[in-house]
Design a protein around this motif. Structure first.
Motif, short mmCIF file in Angstrom:
data_model
loop_
_atom_site.label_atom_id
_atom_site.label_comp_id
_atom_site.label_asym_id
_atom_site.label_seq_id
_atom_site.Cartn_x
_atom_site.Cartn_y
_atom_site.Cartn_z
N UNK A 149 0.71 -1.19 0.02
CA UNK A 149 -0.14 0.03 0.08
C UNK A 149 0.90 1.25 0.08
N UNK A 150 2.03 1.28 0.15
CA UNK A 150 3.13 2.21 0.04
C UNK A 150 3.37 2.66 -1.31
N UNK A 151 3.39 3.92 -1.58
CA UNK A 151 4.07 4.61 -2.79
C UNK A 151 5.45 4.89 -2.45
N UNK A 152 6.42 4.01 -2.81
CA UNK A 152 7.74 3.93 -2.32
C UNK A 152 8.51 5.29 -2.40
N UNK B 265 13.49 -0.58 -7.80
CA UNK B 265 14.05 -1.78 -7.23
C UNK B 265 14.33 -1.95 -5.84
N UNK B 266 14.72 -3.06 -5.30
CA UNK B 266 15.00 -3.37 -4.04
C UNK B 266 16.02 -2.45 -3.38
N UNK B 267 17.17 -2.17 -4.24
CA UNK B 267 18.20 -1.26 -3.61
C UNK B 267 17.74 0.17 -3.33
N UNK C 290 14.76 1.17 -3.20
CA UNK C 290 13.58 1.30 -2.31
C UNK C 290 14.08 1.32 -0.82
N UNK C 291 15.26 0.63 -0.83
CA UNK C 291 16.13 0.78 0.64
C UNK C 291 16.41 2.15 1.02
N UNK C 292 17.12 2.74 -0.08
CA UNK C 292 17.56 4.12 0.19
C UNK C 292 16.54 5.02 0.20
N UNK C 293 15.29 4.84 -0.42
CA UNK C 293 14.04 5.73 -0.13
C UNK C 293 13.71 5.51 1.36
N UNK C 294 13.67 4.38 1.56
CA UNK C 294 13.01 4.16 3.21
C UNK C 294 13.99 4.73 4.18
N UNK C 295 15.25 4.82 3.89
CA UNK C 295 16.22 5.76 4.85
C UNK C 295 16.02 7.11 4.73
N UNK C 296 15.61 7.58 3.44
CA UNK C 296 15.43 8.92 3.35
C UNK C 296 14.35 9.38 3.90
#
Length: 279
Positions: free
Chosen positions: A4-7, A264-266, A268-274
């Motif tokens: 449900x998240x817009x990454x 992509x997964x990488x 997405x991880x950067x975006x979550x940290x931001x």
């Protein structure tokens, strides 16, 4: 999308948060060209309208109570303000004199904890807010209340509310040659800050419900945003309308990111940290 998240929105939120920090500390870290950073606050208002529009529009229309909605928003927005209020109150109790970044003076607990918006006389670096930019929190909470009441009781009037507040905000930006009128210059400026929050929140809400599309790639939208920010930093006139255009291009970037393919997964991880950094 991820559960449900817009990454991509985490990327948007994180970049806006970084711009706000650079704006407030530009004089201390030698980056005066970040004078345009205050526009990132407007981007947060747009993002808030998008997220709340997607998440709560139907719930409110179907009967979600003000108490339930207020509880959700306060849980999200208020804890750090409460912690800052406790800190300032402790300084007052200990008799610590007012300082630059850890101010303390007796303006009353109602104001310290943001239960009333601001003291009758706000002094820059004075006693409250403990965090000056908290004006945007107060303005957003008021805009949330306006939006809730409109969606709950007169949803068909929401376009009028959004259009009127946007028109008023553009006029004020032209009149004062800036969007950065904050809320510390008296009652009129506080009302103007609420109009500013409501206007950009309405833009975000429109993006949520109308789901407009753009053929522009997000990278191009980001390049356009950086270009108008550079124009703002360079002092291009009229400054107020340049500020409005900057936030408008930021809204266009938000449209592009909302409809972009999932990262992509990488990435997405950067975006979550931001996204976490924005807190």
């Amino acid at each position: 999308m991820l559960k449900g998240r817009i990454e991509w929105l985490d990327l948007f939120r994180g970049l806006a948060a970084i711009l706000v920090v650079l704006y407030h500390f530009r004089g201390y870290i030698g980056v005066p060209w970040f004078d345009f950073g205050f526009v990132a606050v407007d981007l947060f208002f747009v993002l808030s309208g998008l997220v709340l529009g997607l998440k709560y529009t139907e719930s409110i229309a179907l009967g979600m109570t003000l108490r339930a909605f207020a509880a959700v928003r306060m849980k999200r927005l208020y804890p750090m303000t409460f912690i800052a209020g406790l800190f300032v109150s402790a300084l007052n109790a200990l008799g610590v004199p007012a300082g630059t970044w850890a101010p303390a003076a007796d303006f009353g607990a109602w104001t310290v904890f943001l239960l009333t918006p601001y003291p009758s006389e706000f002094r820059v670096r004075g006693a409250f807010p403990a965090d000056g930019p908290v004006w945007s929190l107060w303005a957003e909470l008021v805009s949330n209340a306006v939006w809730f009441a409109t969606i709950r009781h007169a949803r068909r009037w929401m376009p009028l509310v959004g259009t009127a507040s946007l028109a008023a905000m553009i006029y004020l930006a032209w009149r004062f040659q800036t969007l950065d009128y904050g809320a510390w210059q008296g009652p009129f400026a506080r009302l103007a800050s609420v109009l500013r929050a409501t206007a950009w929140f309405s833009v975000g809400y429109w993006i949520a419900v109308a789901n407009p599309r753009t053929s522009l790639h997000p990278a191009l939208c980001l390049a356009l945003l950086l270009s108008v920010m550079a124009a703002s930093a360079a002092g291009i006139q009229p400054a107020g309308l340049v500020s409005v255009i900057t936030a408008g291009v930021g809204s266009l970037l938000l449209v592009a990111l909302r409809n972009a393919p999932a990262p992509g997964p990488r990435t997405a991880r950067i975006e979550r940290w931001l996204g976490m950094a924005s807190f």
